[in-house]
Design a protein around this motif. Structure first.
Motif, PDB file in Angstrom:
ATOM      1  N   ALA A  57     -39.969 -33.675 -30.622  1.00 53.49           N
ATOM      2  CA  ALA A  57     -40.703 -32.893 -29.623  1.00 53.49           C
ATOM      3  C   ALA A  57     -41.479 -31.750 -30.270  1.00 53.49           C
ATOM      4  CB  ALA A  57     -39.736 -32.353 -28.569  1.00 53.49           C
ATOM      5  N   ILE A  58     -40.883 -31.096 -31.251  1.00 52.06           N
ATOM      6  CA  ILE A  58     -41.575 -30.009 -31.950  1.00 52.06           C
ATOM      7  C   ILE A  58     -42.782 -30.564 -32.694  1.00 52.06           C
ATOM      8  CG2 ILE A  58     -41.395 -28.360 -33.859  1.00 52.06           C
ATOM      9  CD1 ILE A  58     -38.426 -27.957 -32.968  1.00 52.06           C
ATOM     10  N   GLY A  59     -42.605 -31.663 -33.388  1.00 50.38           N
ATOM     11  CA  GLY A  59     -43.705 -32.260 -34.148  1.00 50.38           C
ATOM     12  C   GLY A  59     -44.872 -32.684 -33.279  1.00 50.38           C
ATOM     13  N   ARG A  60     -44.571 -33.223 -32.102  1.00 45.88           N
ATOM     14  CA  ARG A  60     -45.634 -33.658 -31.189  1.00 45.88           C
ATOM     15  C   ARG A  60     -46.332 -32.489 -30.521  1.00 45.88           C
ATOM     16  NH1 ARG A  60     -42.161 -38.083 -28.361  1.00 45.88           N
ATOM     17  NH2 ARG A  60     -41.469 -36.195 -27.373  1.00 45.88           N
ATOM     18  N   SER A  61     -45.576 -31.475 -30.130  1.00 49.03           N
ATOM     19  CA  SER A  61     -46.154 -30.388 -29.339  1.00 49.03           C
ATOM     20  C   SER A  61     -46.704 -29.237 -30.178  1.00 49.03           C
ATOM     21  CB  SER A  61     -45.114 -29.847 -28.357  1.00 49.03           C
ATOM     22  OG  SER A  61     -44.011 -29.293 -29.047  1.00 49.03           O
ATOM     23  N   LEU A  62     -46.175 -29.069 -31.388  1.00 53.58           N
ATOM     24  CA  LEU A  62     -46.580 -27.950 -32.249  1.00 53.58           C
ATOM     25  C   LEU A  62     -46.875 -28.475 -33.663  1.00 53.58           C
ATOM     26  CD1 LEU A  62     -43.788 -25.410 -31.179  1.00 53.58           C
ATOM     27  CD2 LEU A  62     -46.122 -25.547 -30.302  1.00 53.58           C
ATOM     28  N   PRO A  63     -47.928 -29.269 -33.822  1.00 52.64           N
ATOM     29  CA  PRO A  63     -48.194 -29.882 -35.136  1.00 52.64           C
ATOM     30  C   PRO A  63     -48.522 -28.867 -36.241  1.00 52.64           C
ATOM     31  CG  PRO A  63     -50.021 -30.277 -33.636  1.00 52.64           C
ATOM     32  CD  PRO A  63     -48.922 -29.654 -32.827  1.00 52.64           C
ATOM     33  N   HIS A  64     -48.882 -27.658 -35.864  1.00 54.00           N
ATOM     34  CA  HIS A  64     -49.217 -26.621 -36.841  1.00 54.00           C
ATOM     35  C   HIS A  64     -47.989 -25.862 -37.344  1.00 54.00           C
ATOM     36  CE1 HIS A  64     -49.020 -24.762 -32.881  1.00 54.00           C
ATOM     37  NE2 HIS A  64     -48.713 -23.632 -33.499  1.00 54.00           N
ATOM     38  N   VAL A  65     -46.826 -26.170 -36.790  1.00 56.81           N
ATOM     39  CA  VAL A  65     -45.599 -25.437 -37.105  1.00 56.81           C
ATOM     40  C   VAL A  65     -44.802 -26.179 -38.177  1.00 56.81           C
ATOM     41  CG1 VAL A  65     -43.355 -24.817 -36.109  1.00 56.81           C
ATOM     42  CG2 VAL A  65     -45.441 -24.303 -34.871  1.00 56.81           C
ATOM     43  N   GLU A  78     -29.710 -24.590 -33.967  1.00 58.46           N
ATOM     44  CA  GLU A  78     -30.824 -23.659 -34.079  1.00 58.46           C
ATOM     45  C   GLU A  78     -31.830 -24.219 -35.070  1.00 58.46           C
ATOM     46  OE1 GLU A  78     -29.838 -19.362 -34.013  1.00 58.46           O
ATOM     47  OE2 GLU A  78     -30.711 -19.443 -36.016  1.00 58.46           O
ATOM     48  N   ILE A  79     -33.089 -24.215 -34.676  1.00 57.90           N
ATOM     49  CA  ILE A  79     -34.166 -24.648 -35.563  1.00 57.90           C
ATOM     50  C   ILE A  79     -35.051 -23.441 -35.845  1.00 57.90           C
ATOM     51  CG2 ILE A  79     -36.190 -26.133 -35.808  1.00 57.90           C
ATOM     52  CD1 ILE A  79     -34.803 -28.207 -34.117  1.00 57.90           C
ATOM     53  N   THR A  80     -35.255 -23.158 -37.130  1.00 52.41           N
ATOM     54  CA  THR A  80     -36.112 -22.050 -37.537  1.00 52.41           C
ATOM     55  C   THR A  80     -37.499 -22.592 -37.827  1.00 52.41           C
ATOM     56  OG1 THR A  80     -34.210 -20.901 -38.489  1.00 52.41           O
ATOM     57  CG2 THR A  80     -36.401 -20.161 -39.179  1.00 52.41           C
ATOM     58  N   LEU A  81     -38.502 -21.983 -37.200  1.00 49.57           N
ATOM     59  CA  LEU A  81     -39.886 -22.432 -37.307  1.00 49.57           C
ATOM     60  C   LEU A  81     -40.753 -21.375 -37.982  1.00 49.57           C
ATOM     61  CD1 LEU A  81     -40.328 -23.705 -33.628  1.00 49.57           C
ATOM     62  CD2 LEU A  81     -39.681 -25.052 -35.634  1.00 49.57           C
ATOM     63  N   GLU A  82     -41.718 -21.847 -38.744  1.00 49.78           N
ATOM     64  CA  GLU A  82     -42.733 -20.971 -39.321  1.00 49.78           C
ATOM     65  C   GLU A  82     -44.074 -21.367 -38.702  1.00 49.78           C
ATOM     66  OE1 GLU A  82     -43.592 -19.525 -43.737  1.00 49.78           O
ATOM     67  OE2 GLU A  82     -44.096 -21.631 -43.415  1.00 49.78           O
ATOM     68  N   GLY A  83     -44.815 -20.374 -38.221  1.00 51.25           N
ATOM     69  CA  GLY A  83     -46.137 -20.632 -37.668  1.00 51.25           C
ATOM     70  C   GLY A  83     -46.175 -20.746 -36.158  1.00 51.25           C
ATOM     71  N   ALA A  84     -45.029 -20.601 -35.502  1.00 50.49           N
ATOM     72  CA  ALA A  84     -44.993 -20.653 -34.033  1.00 50.49           C
ATOM     73  C   ALA A  84     -45.229 -19.263 -33.467  1.00 50.49           C
ATOM     74  CB  ALA A  84     -43.651 -21.190 -33.547  1.00 50.49           C
ATOM     75  N   GLU A 136     -50.254 -13.596 -25.716  1.00 50.70           N
ATOM     76  CA  GLU A 136     -50.801 -14.220 -24.515  1.00 50.70           C
ATOM     77  C   GLU A 136     -51.807 -15.322 -24.833  1.00 50.70           C
ATOM     78  OE1 GLU A 136     -52.150 -11.512 -21.531  1.00 50.70           O
ATOM     79  OE2 GLU A 136     -50.481 -10.146 -21.874  1.00 50.70           O
ATOM     80  N   GLU A 137     -52.418 -15.263 -26.018  1.00 49.31           N
ATOM     81  CA  GLU A 137     -53.416 -16.260 -26.402  1.00 49.31           C
ATOM     82  C   GLU A 137     -52.779 -17.583 -26.817  1.00 49.31           C
ATOM     83  OE1 GLU A 137     -53.290 -13.293 -28.613  1.00 49.31           O
ATOM     84  OE2 GLU A 137     -54.153 -12.272 -26.900  1.00 49.31           O
ATOM     85  N   SER A 138     -51.497 -17.568 -27.158  1.00 45.24           N
ATOM     86  CA  SER A 138     -50.829 -18.754 -27.681  1.00 45.24           C
ATOM     87  C   SER A 138     -50.292 -19.646 -26.559  1.00 45.24           C
ATOM     88  CB  SER A 138     -49.666 -18.348 -28.591  1.00 45.24           C
ATOM     89  OG  SER A 138     -48.963 -19.491 -29.012  1.00 45.24           O
ATOM     90  N   ASP A 139     -50.440 -20.955 -26.755  1.00 47.41           N
ATOM     91  CA  ASP A 139     -49.896 -21.935 -25.822  1.00 47.41           C
ATOM     92  C   ASP A 139     -48.619 -22.579 -26.365  1.00 47.41           C
ATOM     93  OD1 ASP A 139     -51.993 -21.601 -23.995  1.00 47.41           O
ATOM     94  OD2 ASP A 139     -53.251 -23.045 -25.071  1.00 47.41           O
ATOM     95  N   ASP A 140     -48.066 -22.039 -27.451  1.00 43.33           N
ATOM     96  CA  ASP A 140     -46.914 -22.665 -28.099  1.00 43.33           C
ATOM     97  C   ASP A 140     -45.710 -22.807 -27.175  1.00 43.33           C
ATOM     98  OD1 ASP A 140     -48.441 -22.871 -30.364  1.00 43.33           O
ATOM     99  OD2 ASP A 140     -47.277 -21.436 -31.547  1.00 43.33           O
ATOM    100  N   ALA A 141     -45.370 -21.764 -26.443  1.00 39.66           N
ATOM    101  CA  ALA A 141     -44.194 -21.833 -25.570  1.00 39.66           C
ATOM    102  C   ALA A 141     -44.387 -22.884 -24.481  1.00 39.66           C
ATOM    103  CB  ALA A 141     -43.922 -20.464 -24.947  1.00 39.66           C
ATOM    104  N   ASP A 142     -45.554 -22.910 -23.875  1.00 39.12           N
ATOM    105  CA  ASP A 142     -45.828 -23.914 -22.838  1.00 39.12           C
ATOM    106  C   ASP A 142     -45.805 -25.320 -23.412  1.00 39.12           C
ATOM    107  OD1 ASP A 142     -46.075 -21.999 -20.855  1.00 39.12           O
ATOM    108  OD2 ASP A 142     -48.247 -21.833 -21.104  1.00 39.12           O
ATOM    109  N   ALA A 143     -46.388 -25.501 -24.591  1.00 36.14           N
ATOM    110  CA  ALA A 143     -46.435 -26.828 -25.221  1.00 36.14           C
ATOM    111  C   ALA A 143     -45.029 -27.338 -25.523  1.00 36.14           C
ATOM    112  CB  ALA A 143     -47.272 -26.771 -26.488  1.00 36.14           C
ATOM    113  N   LEU A 144     -44.171 -26.457 -26.019  1.00 34.64           N
ATOM    114  CA  LEU A 144     -42.800 -26.858 -26.333  1.00 34.64           C
ATOM    115  C   LEU A 144     -42.042 -27.217 -25.058  1.00 34.64           C
ATOM    116  CD1 LEU A 144     -40.939 -27.198 -28.781  1.00 34.64           C
ATOM    117  CD2 LEU A 144     -40.121 -24.877 -28.358  1.00 34.64           C
TER     118      LEU A 144
END
Length: 91
Positions: A63-71, A6-12, A17-25
């Motif tokens: 993968a998290i670092g590449r797809s969600l750099p703000h997290v 399990e990886i715990t993320l802050e900022g995801a 509906e406005e967020s693309d985080d799930a699709d990006a991951l």
């Protein structure tokens, strides 16, 4: 071998509906996850196939670092209480 962690993320944001985080991951190859919101944090359960636990975690972190750099990754925890999903048995 399947490794559960399990990886715990802050900022995801996997809810709005406005967020693309799930699709990006997902598009980064994380189709082996179950995200769970926990207040301002998101816990992402991985069931990743790799030769070693370290290789499984490293590929997820990359993968998290590449797809969600703000997290920000807050925690990584091995899950030993999980079992590999099996196929249902027919009668």
């Amino acid at each position: 071998m399947i490794h559960w962690f399990e990886i715990t993320l802050e900022g995801a944001d996997f809810v709005s509906e406005e967020s693309d985080d799930a699709d990006a991951l997902y598009e980064a190859g994380c189709d082996d996850t179950v995200p769970m919101h926990d207040g301002p944090l998101v816990r992402v359960l991985f069931y990743r196939e790799a030769e070693t636990f370290n290789a499984a975690v490293a590929s997820a972190v990359l993968a998290i670092g590449r797809s969600l750099p703000h997290v920000r990754i807050m925690r990584i925890e091995r899950r030993t209480d999980m079992e590999e999903p099996g196929l249902p048995h027919s009668a």
